[in-house]
Design an enzyme around this catalytic site. Structure first.
Site, PDB file in Angstrom:
ATOM      1  N   LEU A 138       0.911   9.223  -3.525  1.00  0.00           N
ATOM      2  CA  LEU A 138       2.611   9.337  -3.303  1.00  0.00           C
ATOM      3  C   LEU A 138       3.177   8.080  -4.429  1.00  0.00           C
ATOM      4  O   LEU A 138       2.576   7.225  -4.494  1.00  0.00           O
ATOM      5  CB  LEU A 138       2.788   8.659  -1.817  1.00  0.00           C
ATOM      6  N   ASP A 139       4.181   8.645  -4.905  1.00  0.00           N
ATOM      7  CA  ASP A 139       5.043   7.598  -5.846  1.00  0.00           C
ATOM      8  C   ASP A 139       5.098   6.241  -5.055  1.00  0.00           C
ATOM      9  O   ASP A 139       5.178   6.051  -3.791  1.00  0.00           O
ATOM     10  CB  ASP A 139       6.345   8.090  -6.122  1.00  0.00           C
ATOM     11  N   LYS A 140       5.297   5.247  -6.011  1.00  0.00           N
ATOM     12  CA  LYS A 140       5.514   3.855  -5.602  1.00  0.00           C
ATOM     13  C   LYS A 140       6.459   3.741  -4.292  1.00  0.00           C
ATOM     14  O   LYS A 140       6.360   3.188  -3.383  1.00  0.00           O
ATOM     15  CB  LYS A 140       5.573   2.890  -6.697  1.00  0.00           C
ATOM     16  N   GLN A 141       7.721   4.429  -4.569  1.00  0.00           N
ATOM     17  CA  GLN A 141       8.716   4.113  -3.617  1.00  0.00           C
ATOM     18  C   GLN A 141       8.946   5.270  -2.616  1.00  0.00           C
ATOM     19  O   GLN A 141       9.829   5.321  -1.942  1.00  0.00           O
ATOM     20  CB  GLN A 141      10.061   4.173  -4.414  1.00  0.00           C
ATOM     21  N   THR A 142       7.729   5.987  -2.603  1.00  0.00           N
ATOM     22  CA  THR A 142       7.737   7.080  -1.584  1.00  0.00           C
ATOM     23  C   THR A 142       6.811   6.377  -0.433  1.00  0.00           C
ATOM     24  O   THR A 142       5.671   6.130  -0.908  1.00  0.00           O
ATOM     25  CB  THR A 142       7.256   8.452  -1.931  1.00  0.00           C
TER      26      THR A 142
END
Length: 334
Positions: A138-142
């Site tokens: 998952l993306d860092k901010q997800t």
């Protein structure tokens, strides 16, 4: 070693630009530039160390990616929210802000560092030294649900399920997002081709299917709630569920922005919508202005357990920051 031949659309590009367009998406533009300067690229049989070298149609490049030189990740006592765990795998609820695996600028404080501490030697060597046990990311901010393998058999089996995208098996991936605007349809299917955007290799974009590196992408969207005046006019935002039929980089973020409904807080694909918050009533205006990440949460992950054959379905409610935005938008027109 990989071989590439320049096509018409590559004519006149710099060598580093061309290779950025046709090589694997995990390799950054700066990394490619360094690889060229270190003498790992041959152009028409000659070693070229100038990233600015112009490319002509028919040019042939041999490209060698040397092994990464970053140090091996170490165990770090970082708390994990464990949703499920057995001897074969672990499922966690990843918080926003946590990077999945070490990389340039993020050698410590990642999910991998936390997993090595939590799981010990069971992750050793699985999926590569720098990404032990990681099957997907998952993306860092997800935020949201992620599964990690603890042995090679489980890693291979789960990787196969993710590659199949649930076409023939139990795999399901459902994300919750808060978007600007409100689609008229309750349900919609988005299908096109995604690839690197022009001029910025960190971004993805909808591209022509014949473009090098273009990959088919399909997202199913269901509107859960619309936010706006009670008379149904000027619906300014929506809560949606997005189910992936494919799993491309930034797929949901790119797809929603492409159809005109970018994610609230997404300053990469929806930066032009940030000012919309200024015309909202309170408390929606304050909530939107202070939300500084893409409003995306991996809500549900279902898969077949590689050893037992059981269908596991793990769910996680959106985190507090998203809940606050949802509540503020719901209360602003009541």
């Amino acid at each position: 070693m990989e071989e590439f031949i320049a096509e018409d659309i590559h004519n006149g590009l710099r060598l580093d630009q061309w290779l950025s367009a046709v090589t694997h998406e995990d390799i950054s533009r700066n990394r490619i530039k360094a690889i060229i300067e270190d003498g790992h690229v041959q152009l028409n049989g000659e070693t070229i160390k100038q990233p600015k070298k112009k490319i002509a149609v028919g040019d042939k490049a041999l490209f060698v990616v040397p092994e990464a030189g970053d140090p091996d990740p170490v165990a770090e006592d970082i708390p994990l929210d464990v949703l499920y765990e057995d001897e074969d795998l672990i499922v966690i609820d990843k918080p926003a802000g946590l990077v999945v695996h070490p990389g340039a600028g993020n050698l410590n404080g990642t999910l991998v560092n936390a997993l090595i501490y939590h799981c010990g030697d069971t992750l050793s060597g699985i999926g590569g030294v720098k990404r032990p046990g990681i099957v997907h990311r998952l993306d860092k901010q997800t935020s949201g649900v992620m599964v990690v393998a603890k042995n090679d058999f489980t890693h291979r089996h789960l990787s196969s399920q993710f590659a199949d995208h649930g076409r023939t098996g139990a795999m399901r991936r459902v994300y919750t997002a808060i978007i600007w605007g409100a689609p008229q349809q309750q349900k919609l299917r988005i299908e096109n081709f995604l690839g690197r955007g022009d001029g910025d290799r960190t971004k993805q974009a909808v591209v022509n299917e014949k473009r090098p590196g273009a990959r088919n992408a399909v997202t199913h969207v269901q509107v859960i709630e619309r936010y706006g005046p009670n008379d149904g006019t000027d619906q300014v935002a929506s809560l949606v569920n997005c189910e992936l039929e494919t799993g491309r980089t930034h797929q949901i973020r790119v797809h929603m922005a492409h159809i005109g409904y970018p994610l609230i807080g997404d300053d990469v694909y929806g930066a032009g919508f940030r000012t919309k918050a200024n015309i909202l009533p309170e408390p929606a205006q304050s909530a939107a202005n202070k939300f500084r990440r893409q409003s995306l949460h991996a809500r549900l992950l279902a898969f077949k357990h590689p050893k037992t054959g059981e269908i596991l379905t793990l769910e996680s409610e959106p985190p507090q920051d998203m809940q606050e935005v949802m509540k503020a938008f719901s209360n602003s027109w009541n």
